[in-house]
Motif scaffolding. Structure first.
Motif, PDB file in Angstrom:
ATOM      1  N   ASP A   1      57.871  41.560  34.809  1.00 53.18           N
ATOM      2  CA  ASP A   1      57.618  40.934  36.141  1.00 53.18           C
ATOM      3  C   ASP A   1      56.659  41.901  36.827  1.00 53.18           C
ATOM      4  N   ASP A   2      56.916  43.315  36.739  1.00 51.57           N
ATOM      5  CA  ASP A   2      56.171  44.323  37.287  1.00 51.57           C
ATOM      6  C   ASP A   2      54.728  44.412  36.950  1.00 51.57           C
ATOM      7  N   MET A   3      54.419  44.148  35.844  1.00 47.11           N
ATOM      8  CA  MET A   3      53.152  44.244  35.242  1.00 47.11           C
ATOM      9  C   MET A   3      52.490  43.115  35.874  1.00 47.11           C
ATOM     10  N   ARG A   4      53.014  41.951  35.794  1.00 46.82           N
ATOM     11  CA  ARG A   4      52.169  40.821  36.210  1.00 46.82           C
ATOM     12  C   ARG A   4      52.097  40.841  37.973  1.00 46.82           C
TER      13      ARG A   4
ATOM     14  N   SER B   1      48.114  42.271  42.095  1.00 45.65           N
ATOM     15  CA  SER B   1      47.600  43.322  43.207  1.00 45.65           C
ATOM     16  C   SER B   1      46.292  43.658  42.871  1.00 45.65           C
ATOM     17  N   ARG B   2      45.862  43.913  41.612  1.00 46.96           N
ATOM     18  CA  ARG B   2      44.514  44.314  41.268  1.00 46.96           C
ATOM     19  C   ARG B   2      43.647  43.319  41.636  1.00 46.96           C
ATOM     20  N   ALA B   3      43.907  42.131  41.329  1.00 46.57           N
ATOM     21  CA  ALA B   3      42.799  40.880  41.621  1.00 46.57           C
ATOM     22  C   ALA B   3      42.699  40.842  42.930  1.00 46.57           C
ATOM     23  N   ALA B   4      43.797  41.190  43.919  1.00 48.23           N
ATOM     24  CA  ALA B   4      43.794  41.106  45.334  1.00 48.23           C
ATOM     25  C   ALA B   4      43.171  42.516  46.002  1.00 48.23           C
ATOM     26  N   GLY B   5      42.890  43.356  44.885  1.00 53.83           N
ATOM     27  CA  GLY B   5      42.189  44.556  45.750  1.00 53.83           C
ATOM     28  C   GLY B   5      43.250  45.389  46.339  1.00 53.83           C
ATOM     29  N   ASP B   6      44.796  45.028  45.994  1.00 54.83           N
ATOM     30  CA  ASP B   6      45.593  45.768  46.779  1.00 54.83           C
ATOM     31  C   ASP B   6      46.407  47.067  46.090  1.00 54.83           C
TER      32      ASP B   6
END
Ligand SMILES: [Zn+2]
Length: 251
Positions: A180-183, A188-193
């Motif tokens: 769950d955490d990896m997903r 978050s990476r895709a959202a630039g967070d």
């Protein structure tokens, strides 16, 4: 169990440990057993040696308060890898000190010690050898098995009670949480967070039983990976192989 790198100690602590070892060396052999217990409990030793050594061990552990044997987050004692009752001269020897939970230190390991028939111990020392060569962790089951032909693996599982009680169940839950955490990290990476990415990495690295996380990262790049992760969603193996994520774990 996770491979741990042992750093050099601050000079002052290193000198204190050496002085205590020299004091022990000057004690007649037959008196060392009692003397080591007295020295270990000496108030100045607790304050100037035990406390900073504990702190140094906490800093090198692979997670917050993680026991270097079982991986839970209840580590609260300095353990002597070779018990001080077996070798008083190693009581203040930095490479012999590990961070352990009371269950591993007192209930399971205690004074048990067995030689490997050569010069070492049958118990795996995660600060001087790679546990992965001796122990195989089933990610979904949370159960440790000894690598075929490894008496060290077998003895370590037994002595540290690695499959005892709730430990496998908690590791299996850790594996689910890790997925769950990896997903969440990938979203978050895709959202630039970046902030949430770092938060997720911190959580994964510092959760109890982080051995699950490190075992998964190692298994993901092994030749056996397609077979090991056959029953998992395909994105899990991709994430475990993601270079950016792996770099966050320094693997
Ligand atoms: Zn433990």
């Amino acid at each position: 169990m996770i491979r741990i790198v042992r750093p050099r100690l601050p000079t002052e602590l290193e000198a204190s440990l050496l002085a205590l070892t020299q004091e022990m060396a000057g004690t007649p052999v037959l008196e060392r057993g009692d003397h080591t217990e007295r020295m270990w409990k000496r108030p100045s030793v607790r304050r100037d040696v035990y406390a900073p050594a504990f702190k140094a061990l906490e800093a090198m552990a692979a997670g917050e308060d993680c026991c270097m044997y079982c991986g839970n987050h209840l580590a609260d004692t300095v353990d002597h890898f070779v018990p001080k009752s077996r070798c008083a001269l190693r009581t203040f020897y930095w490479p012999n000190l590990l961070l352990a939970c009371s269950t591993c230190n007192t209930r399971f390991k205690g004074n048990k010690h067995r030689s490997d028939g050569f010069v070492g111990s049958l118990l795996i020392d995660p600060t001087s050898e790679d546990p992965f060569e001796h122990l195989d962790l089933g990610l979904a089951s949370g159960v440790y098995r000894a690598v075929e032909g490894s008496p060290k693996g077998k003895w370590t599982i037994e002595v540290c009670g690695l499959n005892d009680g709730k430990r496998p169940r908690v590791r299996a839950r850790t594996w689910t949480n890790l997925a769950d955490d990896m997903r969440e990290w990938a979203r978050s990476r895709a959202a630039g967070d970046l902030k949430n990415m770092n938060r997720k990495v911190y959580r994964m690295r510092n959760q109890p039983f982080a051995d699950v996380c490190y075992a998964a990262l190692r298994k993901a790049v092994s030749d056996e990976a397609p077979r090991i992760f056959a029953d998992e969603e395909p994105d899990i193996l991709e994430l475990l192989r993601d270079e950016e994520l792996r770099a966050s774990f320094q693997v």
